[in-house]
Design an enzyme around this catalytic site. Structure first.
Site, PDB file in Angstrom:
ATOM      1  CG  ASP A  43      -2.020  -0.942   1.222  1.00 45.41           C
ATOM      2  OD1 ASP A  43      -2.044  -1.800   0.320  1.00 45.41           O
ATOM      3  OD2 ASP A  43      -2.881  -0.866   2.115  1.00 45.41           O
ATOM      4  CG  HIS A  84       2.672   0.093   4.176  1.00 45.32           C
ATOM      5  ND1 HIS A  84       2.448  -0.757   5.238  1.00 45.32           N
ATOM      6  CD2 HIS A  84       1.539   0.809   3.998  1.00 45.32           C
ATOM      7  CE1 HIS A  84       1.206  -0.558   5.689  1.00 45.32           C
ATOM      8  NE2 HIS A  84       0.630   0.385   4.956  1.00 45.32           N
TER       9      HIS A  84
HETATM   10 NI    NI Z   1      -2.393   3.132   3.490  1.00 45.30          NI
END
Ligand code: NI
Length: 247
Positions: free
Chosen positions: A58, A202
């Site tokens: 993400d 991430h």
């Molecule tokens: Ni996020």
């Protein structure tokens, strides 16, 4: 493309110039053949029969994303990236590269706010503008959405549904942004890994990108096929239509 959004959309129209749009369309046509080829290879993976895991990243694209893409390419692994619209405006080329290498791309909203705190109209704009920016940068229109911070409820899901989006959550989150240590992140991913799992990480966390070669090596040793979320869902017989929340 981005015409339907309201005031925020008008602002976007100024930001994304026609020149940029033309460049995006020209550049995205060349790697498209590669993407089609790799996607076809992944399309043959049947997660109903083999052990699959979906790694998801993400908040990108970011400065570390090309390094991660290279790692995934070397390992012949596919992943799913939930992109933030604002970042795509800054790094459109990396968004295009991500798709060209056969990964799946979803919408992580335009400016990464906690949607539950917003009005219906604002939630709708965040989702639609994120999607439109990705489409303008890459030529691909995402149909998967992931709520920032995982903050969702029936209202957010309904608005995502109205925008034609499925909602993609996860089975395990690494909290890599707080661990910030490659060894700890590796240990956490390996602990969370399970058949048909969806792992949240991430690509904006440098330690995650650094840990990934070792993580991929170990997961492959354990027999995992690393696939995109749509491939995983298909194996489970689940269609990722509008308003569907998965897994
Ligand atoms: Ni996020």
């Amino acid at each position: 493309m981005g015409a339907r959004a309201g005031p925020v959309g008008s602002r976007l129209a100024v930001v994304v110039t026609h020149a940029l749009l033309a460049a995006a369309l020209t550049l995205s046509s060349a790697p498209a053949a590669t993407a089609a080829a790799t996607s076809a290879a992944e399309a043959r993976v049947d997660c109903a029969r083999v052990k699959c895991l979906a790694l998801t990243f993400d908040d990108g694209p970011g400065a570390q994303t090309p390094t991660l893409l290279k790692t995934l390419r070397k390992a012949n692994a596919k992943a799913t990236f939930f992109l933030v619209g604002k970042r795509v405006e800054e790094l459109p080329k990396i968004a295009r590269q991500t798709l060209a290498e056969g990964h799946a791309v979803g919408d992580h909203t335009y400016s990464h706010q906690s949607l539950r705190a917003l009005l219906d109209e604002e939630i709708s704009q965040e989702i639609r503008l994120g999607r439109d920016v990705i489409q303008q940068a890459t030529g691909y229109r995402p149909t998967m959405f992931r709520p920032p911070y995982g903050h969702t409820d029936d209202r957010v899901l309904r608005i995502a549904d109205e925008a034609g989006m499925s909602q993609i959550m996860w089975t395990g989150t690494t909290l890599d942004w707080s661990l910030r240590d490659a060894r700890k992140i590796t240990a956490t991913v390996l602990k969370l890994a399970r058949r048909d799992g969806v792992i949240l990480m991430h690509d904006t966390v440098p330690a995650t990108v650094k840990a990934m070669p070792g993580i991929l090596k170990e997961l492959k040793k354990q027999g995992y096929h690393l696939v995109t979320v749509p491939t995983l869902a298909r194996g489970g017989g689940k269609a990722l239509g509008a308003g569907v929340s998965y897994p």
